[in-house]
Scaffold this motif. Structure first.
Motif, PDB file in Angstrom:
ATOM      1  N   ALA A 139       1.919  -6.088   2.289  1.00 59.05           N
ATOM      2  CA  ALA A 139       3.336  -6.169   2.639  1.00 59.05           C
ATOM      3  C   ALA A 139       4.094  -7.097   1.695  1.00 59.05           C
ATOM      4  CB  ALA A 139       3.483  -6.637   4.086  1.00 59.05           C
ATOM      5  N   LEU A 140       3.474  -8.200   1.304  1.00 59.72           N
ATOM      6  CA  LEU A 140       4.115  -9.117   0.361  1.00 59.72           C
ATOM      7  C   LEU A 140       4.276  -8.472  -1.014  1.00 59.72           C
ATOM      8  CD1 LEU A 140       2.326 -12.430   1.386  1.00 59.72           C
ATOM      9  CD2 LEU A 140       4.746 -11.871   1.732  1.00 59.72           C
ATOM     10  N   ALA A 141       3.287  -7.671  -1.421  1.00 57.52           N
ATOM     11  CA  ALA A 141       3.400  -6.958  -2.702  1.00 57.52           C
ATOM     12  C   ALA A 141       4.517  -5.923  -2.649  1.00 57.52           C
ATOM     13  CB  ALA A 141       2.075  -6.297  -3.049  1.00 57.52           C
ATOM     14  N   CYS A 142       4.649  -5.236  -1.522  1.00 56.55           N
ATOM     15  CA  CYS A 142       5.736  -4.264  -1.373  1.00 56.55           C
ATOM     16  C   CYS A 142       7.093  -4.958  -1.394  1.00 56.55           C
ATOM     17  CB  CYS A 142       5.557  -3.475  -0.073  1.00 56.55           C
ATOM     18  SG  CYS A 142       4.167  -2.317  -0.099  1.00 56.55           S
ATOM     19  N   ARG A 143       7.159  -6.135  -0.790  1.00 58.29           N
ATOM     20  CA  ARG A 143       8.395  -6.918  -0.840  1.00 58.29           C
ATOM     21  C   ARG A 143       8.707  -7.318  -2.275  1.00 58.29           C
ATOM     22  NH1 ARG A 143       8.364 -12.345   2.589  1.00 58.29           N
ATOM     23  NH2 ARG A 143       8.199 -10.829   4.296  1.00 58.29           N
ATOM     24  N   TRP A 144       7.681  -7.687  -3.022  1.00 57.61           N
ATOM     25  CA  TRP A 144       7.837  -8.058  -4.436  1.00 57.61           C
ATOM     26  C   TRP A 144       8.433  -6.891  -5.226  1.00 57.61           C
ATOM     27  CZ3 TRP A 144       5.806  -6.305  -9.075  1.00 57.61           C
ATOM     28  CH2 TRP A 144       5.830  -7.180 -10.167  1.00 57.61           C
ATOM     29  N   LEU A 145       7.953  -5.688  -4.961  1.00 57.24           N
ATOM     30  CA  LEU A 145       8.485  -4.496  -5.635  1.00 57.24           C
ATOM     31  C   LEU A 145       9.945  -4.262  -5.273  1.00 57.24           C
ATOM     32  CD1 LEU A 145       5.453  -2.067  -5.156  1.00 57.24           C
ATOM     33  CD2 LEU A 145       6.283  -2.967  -7.340  1.00 57.24           C
ATOM     34  N   GLU A 146      10.276  -4.428  -3.999  1.00 58.95           N
ATOM     35  CA  GLU A 146      11.661  -4.236  -3.545  1.00 58.95           C
ATOM     36  C   GLU A 146      12.602  -5.246  -4.198  1.00 58.95           C
ATOM     37  OE1 GLU A 146      12.779  -2.734   0.636  1.00 58.95           O
ATOM     38  OE2 GLU A 146      11.037  -4.040   0.935  1.00 58.95           O
ATOM     39  N   GLU A 147      12.183  -6.509  -4.213  1.00 59.13           N
ATOM     40  CA  GLU A 147      13.044  -7.567  -4.736  1.00 59.13           C
ATOM     41  C   GLU A 147      13.365  -7.364  -6.213  1.00 59.13           C
ATOM     42  OE1 GLU A 147      11.594 -11.183  -1.747  1.00 59.13           O
ATOM     43  OE2 GLU A 147      10.758 -11.031  -3.762  1.00 59.13           O
ATOM     44  N   ARG A 148      12.485  -6.685  -6.922  1.00 54.46           N
ATOM     45  CA  ARG A 148      12.699  -6.439  -8.345  1.00 54.46           C
ATOM     46  C   ARG A 148      13.298  -5.066  -8.625  1.00 54.46           C
ATOM     47  NH1 ARG A 148       9.538 -10.099  -7.226  1.00 54.46           N
ATOM     48  NH2 ARG A 148       9.039 -11.878  -8.579  1.00 54.46           N
ATOM     49  N   GLY A 149      13.683  -4.367  -7.596  1.00 56.84           N
ATOM     50  CA  GLY A 149      14.302  -3.053  -7.757  1.00 56.84           C
ATOM     51  C   GLY A 149      13.356  -2.002  -8.305  1.00 56.84           C
ATOM     52  N   MET A 150      12.054  -2.222  -8.152  1.00 55.28           N
ATOM     53  CA  MET A 150      11.074  -1.275  -8.692  1.00 55.28           C
ATOM     54  C   MET A 150      10.819  -0.110  -7.743  1.00 55.28           C
ATOM     55  SD  MET A 150       8.507  -4.204 -10.209  1.00 55.28           S
ATOM     56  CE  MET A 150       7.334  -3.099 -10.988  1.00 55.28           C
ATOM     57  N   VAL A 151      11.233  -0.258  -6.486  1.00 57.14           N
ATOM     58  CA  VAL A 151      11.197   0.831  -5.517  1.00 57.14           C
ATOM     59  C   VAL A 151      12.552   0.872  -4.824  1.00 57.14           C
ATOM     60  CG1 VAL A 151       8.697   0.797  -5.132  1.00 57.14           C
ATOM     61  CG2 VAL A 151      10.185  -0.676  -3.759  1.00 57.14           C
ATOM     62  N   SER A 152      12.968   2.061  -4.414  1.00 54.90           N
ATOM     63  CA  SER A 152      14.272   2.192  -3.771  1.00 54.90           C
ATOM     64  C   SER A 152      14.233   1.810  -2.298  1.00 54.90           C
ATOM     65  CB  SER A 152      14.784   3.635  -3.911  1.00 54.90           C
ATOM     66  OG  SER A 152      13.863   4.549  -3.339  1.00 54.90           O
ATOM     67  N   ARG A 153      13.043   1.859  -1.718  1.00 59.05           N
ATOM     68  CA  ARG A 153      12.856   1.453  -0.325  1.00 59.05           C
ATOM     69  C   ARG A 153      11.411   0.999  -0.167  1.00 59.05           C
ATOM     70  NH1 ARG A 153      10.354   6.023   2.136  1.00 59.05           N
ATOM     71  NH2 ARG A 153      10.625   7.923   0.871  1.00 59.05           N
ATOM     72  N   SER A 154      11.137   0.278   0.896  1.00 54.22           N
ATOM     73  CA  SER A 154       9.782  -0.216   1.100  1.00 54.22           C
ATOM     74  C   SER A 154       8.812   0.942   1.301  1.00 54.22           C
ATOM     75  CB  SER A 154       9.715  -1.136   2.314  1.00 54.22           C
ATOM     76  OG  SER A 154       8.358  -1.522   2.569  1.00 54.22           O
ATOM     77  N   PRO A 155       7.679   0.899   0.603  1.00 50.20           N
ATOM     78  CA  PRO A 155       6.671   1.941   0.816  1.00 50.20           C
ATOM     79  C   PRO A 155       5.977   1.845   2.176  1.00 50.20           C
ATOM     80  CG  PRO A 155       6.359   0.817  -1.298  1.00 50.20           C
ATOM     81  CD  PRO A 155       7.312   0.003  -0.494  1.00 50.20           C
ATOM     82  N   LEU A 156       6.151   0.727   2.865  1.00 51.29           N
ATOM     83  CA  LEU A 156       5.481   0.555   4.143  1.00 51.29           C
ATOM     84  C   LEU A 156       6.141   1.407   5.219  1.00 51.29           C
ATOM     85  CD1 LEU A 156       4.812  -3.291   4.353  1.00 51.29           C
ATOM     86  CD2 LEU A 156       3.144  -1.480   3.909  1.00 51.29           C
ATOM     87  N   THR A 157       5.313   2.098   6.004  1.00 46.80           N
ATOM     88  CA  THR A 157       5.819   2.907   7.107  1.00 46.80           C
ATOM     89  C   THR A 157       5.476   2.296   8.462  1.00 46.80           C
ATOM     90  OG1 THR A 157       3.790   4.243   7.154  1.00 46.80           O
ATOM     91  CG2 THR A 157       5.585   5.009   5.737  1.00 46.80           C
ATOM     92  N   GLY A 158       4.738   1.216   8.466  1.00 49.80           N
ATOM     93  CA  GLY A 158       4.331   0.594   9.722  1.00 49.80           C
ATOM     94  C   GLY A 158       3.440  -0.585   9.459  1.00 49.80           C
ATOM     95  N   GLN A 159       2.759  -0.982  10.499  1.00 49.51           N
ATOM     96  CA  GLN A 159       1.897  -2.155  10.473  1.00 49.51           C
ATOM     97  C   GLN A 159       0.492  -1.722  10.866  1.00 49.51           C
ATOM     98  OE1 GLN A 159       3.720  -5.214  12.808  1.00 49.51           O
ATOM     99  NE2 GLN A 159       2.163  -6.754  12.365  1.00 49.51           N
ATOM    100  N   VAL A 160      -0.522  -2.439  10.375  1.00 46.35           N
ATOM    101  CA  VAL A 160      -1.900  -2.106  10.740  1.00 46.35           C
ATOM    102  C   VAL A 160      -2.714  -3.389  10.842  1.00 46.35           C
ATOM    103  CG1 VAL A 160      -2.763  -1.787   8.377  1.00 46.35           C
ATOM    104  CG2 VAL A 160      -3.823  -0.521  10.253  1.00 46.35           C
ATOM    105  N   ALA A 161      -3.625  -3.419  11.800  1.00 44.54           N
ATOM    106  CA  ALA A 161      -4.524  -4.556  11.977  1.00 44.54           C
ATOM    107  C   ALA A 161      -5.809  -4.044  12.615  1.00 44.54           C
ATOM    108  CB  ALA A 161      -3.891  -5.645  12.848  1.00 44.54           C
ATOM    109  N   ALA A 162      -6.823  -4.893  12.632  1.00 41.50           N
ATOM    110  CA  ALA A 162      -8.122  -4.472  13.139  1.00 41.50           C
ATOM    111  C   ALA A 162      -8.818  -5.626  13.842  1.00 41.50           C
ATOM    112  CB  ALA A 162      -8.998  -3.962  11.998  1.00 41.50           C
TER     113      ALA A 162
END
Length: 240
Positions: A139-162
């Motif tokens: 999630a932090l890496a996806c945020r990094w991509l968003e902050e730099r305009g490298m993606v138009s929206r977050s690639p994350l569609t949800g949350q996952v844990a185990a």
């Protein structure tokens, strides 16, 4: 409920702490502590996708390893054996599948995010801790991509844990430590999304077969624990 050897209730998680941003070089990272199990999770972004991925889409994969003194006795590094241990290979495939379940590969674009999960100390539940911490790093890496305009929206569609659950001396217990896991009659690992859908179940009758009803009870126990873990994940991401 009767207390366990470490003082927990049957339906209680070990103390969990997720510390984000522990590696200044990685695009996303965290240290997750689940009791005495400690895993360092880092996310690395590469601007290329594997050949098997459809054009324009990305990929999320994982690697898993235990440091030589993560356990009670020193183990050899996989590199010294010139091949990946079967257990490590199985676990890293599980981590990758779990994280891909909540990623839109088209939104990620033609790049790869690799989640490295290195077990610093193992006391049961290293694979489930790796999934839970791996999500925070992702999630932090996806945020990094968003902050730099490298993606138009977050690639994350949800949350996952185990988390794990098991039957030990005919008692259903959540989040087994090593001592409990080594004596478990039944052991079950559960991966679940934030909206309560299952990604994977790994259930094994170690000491005896188990019923469908017992499996359902174990899954419900895991669902309770996973909801708590996801609250901790969100708090870590707010800090990160």
């Amino acid at each position: 409920m009767n207390e366990r050897t470490d003082g927990r209730r049957a339906d209680e998680l070990r103390p969990v702490e997720i510390i984000p941003g522990v590696n200044k070089f990685a695009e996303g990272s965290c240290l997750i502590r689940c009791g005495n199990t400690h895993v360092l999770c880092t996310a690395s972004v590469e601007d290329r996708a594997p050949r098997h991925v459809p054009e324009g889409e990305g990929w999320v994969t994982a690697e898993y390893s235990m440091l030589p003194r993560a356990n009670r006795e020193r183990s050899r590094r996989d590199v010294s054996k010139l091949k990946l241990a079967p257990r490590s290979a199985e676990i890293q495939r599980l981590i990758g599948r779990s994280l891909r379940a909540v990623v839109d590969m088209e939104a990620l674009g033609p790049r790869t995010i690799t989640i490295d999960c290195d077990v610093l100390q193992g006391d049961g539940g290293t694979r489930t801790a790796s999934v839970t911490g791996g999500y925070v790093a992702l999630a932090l890496a996806c945020r990094w991509l968003e902050e730099r305009g490298m993606v138009s929206r977050s690639p994350l569609t949800g949350q996952v844990a185990a988390v794990s659950a098991g039957i030990v001396e005919e008692r259903l217990l959540l989040d087994l430590c090593y001592e409990e896991d080594s004596h478990a009659q039944v052991d079950l690992n559960c991966v679940m999304t934030g909206d309560g859908r299952l990604v994977e179940l790994q259930g094994t009758g170690e000491g005896r077969p188990f019923t469908v009803a017992e499996q359902q009870q174990l899954v419900e126990l895991c669902a309770k624990g996973i909801a708590e873990l996801q609250t901790i994940q969100r708090a870590a991401l707010e800090k990160g």
